[in-house]
Structure formats: structure tokens, C-alpha cells
Design a protein around this motif. Structure first.
Motif, PDB file in Angstrom:
ATOM      1  N   PRO A 173       0.785  -1.166  -0.170  1.00  0.00           N
ATOM      2  CA  PRO A 173      -0.035  -0.043   0.119  1.00  0.00           C
ATOM      3  C   PRO A 173       0.802   1.215  -0.043  1.00  0.00           C
ATOM      4  CG  PRO A 173       0.143  -1.002   2.180  1.00  0.00           C
ATOM      5  CD  PRO A 173       0.959  -1.793   1.300  1.00  0.00           C
ATOM      6  N   LEU A 174       0.283   2.335  -0.153  1.00  0.00           N
ATOM      7  CA  LEU A 174       0.980   3.822   0.020  1.00  0.00           C
ATOM      8  C   LEU A 174       1.043   4.133   1.537  1.00  0.00           C
ATOM      9  CD1 LEU A 174      -1.183   5.706  -2.635  1.00  0.00           C
ATOM     10  CD2 LEU A 174       1.117   4.750  -2.974  1.00  0.00           C
ATOM     11  N   TYR A 175       2.164   4.585   1.738  1.00  0.00           N
ATOM     12  CA  TYR A 175       2.437   5.360   2.975  1.00  0.00           C
ATOM     13  C   TYR A 175       1.632   6.680   3.060  1.00  0.00           C
ATOM     14  CZ  TYR A 175       5.736   1.720   3.940  1.00  0.00           C
ATOM     15  OH  TYR A 175       6.123   0.402   4.459  1.00  0.00           O
ATOM     16  N   ASP A 176       0.872   6.680   3.814  1.00  0.00           N
ATOM     17  CA  ASP A 176      -0.101   7.989   4.021  1.00  0.00           C
ATOM     18  C   ASP A 176       0.029   8.800   5.300  1.00  0.00           C
ATOM     19  OD1 ASP A 176      -1.613   6.465   5.040  1.00  0.00           O
ATOM     20  OD2 ASP A 176      -3.348   6.627   4.048  1.00  0.00           O
ATOM     21  N   GLN A 177       0.950   8.217   6.298  1.00  0.00           N
ATOM     22  CA  GLN A 177       0.884   8.511   7.668  1.00  0.00           C
ATOM     23  C   GLN A 177       1.850   9.928   7.789  1.00  0.00           C
ATOM     24  OE1 GLN A 177       2.345   6.033   6.517  1.00  0.00           O
ATOM     25  NE2 GLN A 177       3.863   5.077   7.731  1.00  0.00           N
ATOM     26  N   PHE A 178       2.438  10.359   6.901  1.00  0.00           N
ATOM     27  CA  PHE A 178       3.581  11.238   7.161  1.00  0.00           C
ATOM     28  C   PHE A 178       2.756  12.742   7.325  1.00  0.00           C
ATOM     29  CE2 PHE A 178       5.851   8.067   5.078  1.00  0.00           C
ATOM     30  CZ  PHE A 178       6.588   7.665   6.018  1.00  0.00           C
ATOM     31  N   PRO A 179       3.089  13.429   8.480  1.00  0.00           N
ATOM     32  CA  PRO A 179       2.321  14.898   8.365  1.00  0.00           C
ATOM     33  C   PRO A 179       2.879  15.786   7.515  1.00  0.00           C
ATOM     34  CG  PRO A 179       4.117  14.574  10.174  1.00  0.00           C
ATOM     35  CD  PRO A 179       4.071  13.245   9.540  1.00  0.00           C
ATOM     36  N   GLY A 180       1.891  16.808   7.308  1.00  0.00           N
ATOM     37  CA  GLY A 180       2.337  17.700   6.066  1.00  0.00           C
ATOM     38  C   GLY A 180       1.280  18.122   5.167  1.00  0.00           C
ATOM     39  N   GLU A 181       1.579  19.046   4.343  1.00  0.00           N
ATOM     40  CA  GLU A 181       0.375  19.356   3.268  1.00  0.00           C
ATOM     41  C   GLU A 181       1.133  19.333   1.901  1.00  0.00           C
ATOM     42  OE1 GLU A 181      -0.522  23.259   3.653  1.00  0.00           O
ATOM     43  OE2 GLU A 181       1.437  24.103   4.294  1.00  0.00           O
ATOM     44  N   ASP A 182      -0.005  19.138   1.008  1.00  0.00           N
ATOM     45  CA  ASP A 182       0.638  19.168  -0.619  1.00  0.00           C
ATOM     46  C   ASP A 182       0.856  20.586  -1.023  1.00  0.00           C
ATOM     47  OD1 ASP A 182       0.375  16.486  -0.785  1.00  0.00           O
ATOM     48  OD2 ASP A 182      -1.676  16.399  -1.214  1.00  0.00           O
ATOM     49  N   ILE A 183       1.992  20.740  -1.291  1.00  0.00           N
ATOM     50  CA  ILE A 183       2.113  22.144  -1.835  1.00  0.00           C
ATOM     51  C   ILE A 183       2.699  22.097  -3.400  1.00  0.00           C
ATOM     52  CG2 ILE A 183       2.938  23.019   0.445  1.00  0.00           C
ATOM     53  CD1 ILE A 183       5.847  22.628  -0.442  1.00  0.00           C
ATOM     54  N   PRO A 184       2.714  23.196  -4.093  1.00  0.00           N
ATOM     55  CA  PRO A 184       3.027  23.292  -5.372  1.00  0.00           C
ATOM     56  C   PRO A 184       4.652  23.030  -5.734  1.00  0.00           C
ATOM     57  CG  PRO A 184       1.663  25.078  -5.029  1.00  0.00           C
ATOM     58  CD  PRO A 184       2.121  24.316  -3.657  1.00  0.00           C
ATOM     59  N   LYS A 185       4.847  22.463  -6.788  1.00  0.00           N
ATOM     60  CA  LYS A 185       6.377  21.937  -7.145  1.00  0.00           C
ATOM     61  C   LYS A 185       7.142  23.278  -6.772  1.00  0.00           C
ATOM     62  CE  LYS A 185       6.879  19.251 -10.646  1.00  0.00           C
ATOM     63  NZ  LYS A 185       7.104  18.832 -11.903  1.00  0.00           N
ATOM     64  N   SER A 186       6.794  24.299  -7.235  1.00  0.00           N
ATOM     65  CA  SER A 186       7.736  25.353  -7.407  1.00  0.00           C
ATOM     66  C   SER A 186       8.032  25.880  -5.851  1.00  0.00           C
ATOM     67  CB  SER A 186       7.219  26.514  -8.106  1.00  0.00           C
ATOM     68  OG  SER A 186       5.892  26.945  -7.437  1.00  0.00           O
ATOM     69  N   GLN A 187       6.820  25.871  -5.009  1.00  0.00           N
ATOM     70  CA  GLN A 187       7.000  26.197  -3.640  1.00  0.00           C
ATOM     71  C   GLN A 187       7.996  25.220  -2.985  1.00  0.00           C
ATOM     72  OE1 GLN A 187       3.408  26.792  -1.589  1.00  0.00           O
ATOM     73  NE2 GLN A 187       4.312  26.780   0.486  1.00  0.00           N
ATOM     74  N   ALA A 188       7.827  23.766  -3.384  1.00  0.00           N
ATOM     75  CA  ALA A 188       8.672  22.871  -2.727  1.00  0.00           C
ATOM     76  C   ALA A 188      10.265  23.079  -3.156  1.00  0.00           C
ATOM     77  CB  ALA A 188       8.238  21.328  -3.145  1.00  0.00           C
ATOM     78  N   ARG A 189      10.457  23.326  -4.533  1.00  0.00           N
ATOM     79  CA  ARG A 189      11.833  23.933  -4.780  1.00  0.00           C
ATOM     80  C   ARG A 189      12.228  24.818  -4.054  1.00  0.00           C
ATOM     81  NH1 ARG A 189      13.626  22.083 -10.051  1.00  0.00           N
ATOM     82  NH2 ARG A 189      12.311  20.414 -11.022  1.00  0.00           N
ATOM     83  N   GLN A 190      11.552  25.965  -3.796  1.00  0.00           N
ATOM     84  CA  GLN A 190      12.028  26.915  -3.079  1.00  0.00           C
ATOM     85  C   GLN A 190      12.431  26.788  -1.613  1.00  0.00           C
ATOM     86  OE1 GLN A 190       9.156  30.147  -3.110  1.00  0.00           O
ATOM     87  NE2 GLN A 190      10.489  31.855  -2.454  1.00  0.00           N
ATOM     88  N   ARG A 191      11.536  25.943  -1.222  1.00  0.00           N
ATOM     89  CA  ARG A 191      11.910  25.571   0.380  1.00  0.00           C
ATOM     90  C   ARG A 191      13.378  24.815   0.381  1.00  0.00           C
ATOM     91  NH1 ARG A 191       6.576  23.539   3.400  1.00  0.00           N
ATOM     92  NH2 ARG A 191       5.151  25.402   3.219  1.00  0.00           N
ATOM     93  N   LEU A 192      13.590  24.060  -0.602  1.00  0.00           N
ATOM     94  CA  LEU A 192      14.662  23.227  -0.580  1.00  0.00           C
ATOM     95  C   LEU A 192      16.016  23.844  -1.350  1.00  0.00           C
ATOM     96  CD1 LEU A 192      13.169  19.734  -1.736  1.00  0.00           C
ATOM     97  CD2 LEU A 192      13.946  20.483   0.398  1.00  0.00           C
ATOM     98  N   GLY A 193      15.802  24.967  -1.750  1.00  0.00           N
ATOM     99  CA  GLY A 193      16.644  25.805  -2.210  1.00  0.00           C
ATOM    100  C   GLY A 193      17.143  25.247  -3.571  1.00  0.00           C
ATOM    101  N   LEU A 194      16.329  24.841  -4.426  1.00  0.00           N
ATOM    102  CA  LEU A 194      16.832  24.299  -5.572  1.00  0.00           C
ATOM    103  C   LEU A 194      16.295  25.384  -6.943  1.00  0.00           C
ATOM    104  CD1 LEU A 194      15.351  20.700  -5.059  1.00  0.00           C
ATOM    105  CD2 LEU A 194      17.826  21.530  -5.029  1.00  0.00           C
ATOM    106  N   ASP A 195      17.034  25.412  -7.716  1.00  0.00           N
ATOM    107  CA  ASP A 195      16.494  26.147  -9.092  1.00  0.00           C
ATOM    108  C   ASP A 195      15.337  25.639  -9.676  1.00  0.00           C
ATOM    109  OD1 ASP A 195      18.717  27.774  -8.688  1.00  0.00           O
ATOM    110  OD2 ASP A 195      19.990  26.369 -10.070  1.00  0.00           O
ATOM    111  N   GLU A 196      14.577  26.491 -10.225  1.00  0.00           N
ATOM    112  CA  GLU A 196      13.165  26.145 -10.834  1.00  0.00           C
ATOM    113  C   GLU A 196      13.297  25.072 -11.874  1.00  0.00           C
ATOM    114  OE1 GLU A 196       9.062  26.250 -11.103  1.00  0.00           O
ATOM    115  OE2 GLU A 196      10.437  27.344  -9.540  1.00  0.00           O
TER     116      GLU A 196
END
Length: 227
Positions: A173-196
Motif C-alpha cells: 500500500p501507499l504510506y499516507d501517515q506522514f504529516p504535512g501538506e501538499d504544496i506546489p512543485k515550485s514552492q517545494a523547490r524554493q523551500r529546498l533551495g533548488l533552481d526552478e
């Protein structure tokens, strides 16, 4: 029903511990469940990583009995006593490595016939080769009433070892127990300090030689991707 989920769980790290916890949580919606966990999983000399424990893991509301010492037979007998006193109807054994065959053999054998013993097989055999592994599989799983496998190949192998066994194929099955929210890919890259526009491959899980992370890195270098 009362169900004992036997295997690693919080505070241990890794996919099987996460799986066991998530399965127990789901089963507890309609049953009385408790975890039968390890007090010592692997001897440190056999564990290739820095730690066997998860950092900042959330506690669980499921009763969590940390009793099984993989190297101490007296704790295996104590485990049997806990399960029998709980009047469990079913024990789900999480099986992934023949190292635990002696403990599982003793525990499953001493539970008697009134409790159903089902093995959730994450791997019948370990990925690393070694002597006596097939014999250990037969030893550790030989007293189970049923087997659950996650792939067709594993299901076929299980029937080879135990041709008369009750078995079921249930895909992972899928692992769906991790906390957090779905965010746009661009926002995730920004949080991780990755170029677009940078090319990225995400790898999840513990790093082991058989998983081929080195092959992935070499492939990325040949593709002139950032590593």
C-alpha cells in the motif's frame, strides 16, 4: 477481534516499522490492536547504519509492548506470555529476514492452535546471499497458519516453500501517515533551495549496497545532471 501486530515499530526507523504502525492504526478502527515490538532489534555489530532509531518520530496511541530481544530467548517466552494473557485472536508476524527465524519459531510454536498466526512477508529471503537462508525461512515460517505476500514472485516462492499454506497476495500500500501538506512543485523547490529548472531525482529509504544508489549516481553523471 483482538490483534497483536508483532514486529518493529516506533521508535525504530525504516519501512517495516512504518508499515507495522500504519497497519495497526488501520486495524484498530474496527478491532482492538496492540504492538508487540522489539527491545533490541539488531545487534549493533550487524547494523550498517548510524542508528536504528527514528529521529523525532511521533508517539503512537496503539499500546506498544517493547519486549522482544532478538538474541535473548527468555524475552521470546515473555512475549508468548503477554500475547496469551491478552487473549489475542490473531498475531500478525512481520517477516523480512531469516535472522529472526529462531525467535519467530519459538513464539509461534508456543502460542498453540487457538490463536491464528499470520506472517506478513516483506521479503521471504534477504537481498544479500548467505548460507542456510532457505532453511531459516522454513524454520521461521513453518508454524504459521497463513502468509501474506506483496508480489507475485514472492507469492510463487512462498508456495514453493510451503505448498499447502494458506496464502494471499496483497500489493504494497501507499504510506499516507506522514504529516504535512501538499504544496506546489515550485514552492517545494524554493523551500529546498533548488533552481526552478534543475533536474531532480528523489530517493527515499535507507541506503544499502543492493539498492543501486551508486548506479543511479553514475547514470546522473552521464546525463550531465546535478548530483
Amino acid at each position: 477481534m483482538k490483534i497483536a501486530c508483532l514486529g518493529p515499530a516506533v521508535p525504530y526507523r525504516g519501512g517495516i516499522a512504518q508499515f507495522n504502525r500504519r497497519l495497526a492504526t488501520q486495524l484498530a478502527l474496527a478491532n482492538e490492536c496492540f504492538l508487540v515490538n522489539f527491545s533490541r532489534l539488531y545487534p549493533q555489530i550487524l547494523f550498517p547504519g548510524k542508528t536504528q532509531f527514528a529521529e523525532n518520530d511521533r508517539p503512537t496511541d496503539i499500546p506498544n509492548h517493547r519486549v522482544i530481544d532478538s538474541l535473548h530467548p527468555l524475552t521470546w517466552l515473555k512475549t508468548v506470555d503477554i500475547i496469551l494473557k491478552s487473549q489475542a485472536d490473531i498475531v500478525l508476524f512481520h517477516w523480512w529476514h531469516p535472522f529472526f527465524a529462531p525467535a519467530y519459531r519459538v513464539i509461534s510454536g508456543r502460542l498453540g492452535n487457538s490463536i491464528k498466526k499470520i506472517a506478513v512477508c516483506h521479503n521471504l529471503l534477504p537481498h544479500e546471499a548467505g548460507p542456510g537462508l532457505r532453511r531459516a525461512v522454513k524454520l521461521g515460517l513453518g508454524r504459521m497458519d497463513g502468509l501474506i505476500l506483496h508480489s507475485r514472485d514472492e507469492h510463487t516462492s512462498a508456495l514453493h516453500y510451503f505448498p499447502k499454506a494458506q496464502s494471499a497476495l496483497a500489493f504494497h500500500p501507499l504510506y499516507d501517515q506522514f504529516p504535512g501538506e501538499d504544496i506546489p512543485k515550485s514552492q517545494a523547490r524554493q523551500r529546498l533551495g533548488l533552481d526552478e529548472d534543475s533536474k531532480i531525482i528523489l530517493y527515499f529509504g535507507l541506503i544499502r549496497p543492493y539498492k543501486g544508489v551508486d548506479v543511479l549516481i553514475e547514470a546522473l553523471l552521464k546525463l550531465k545532471m546535478d548530483v
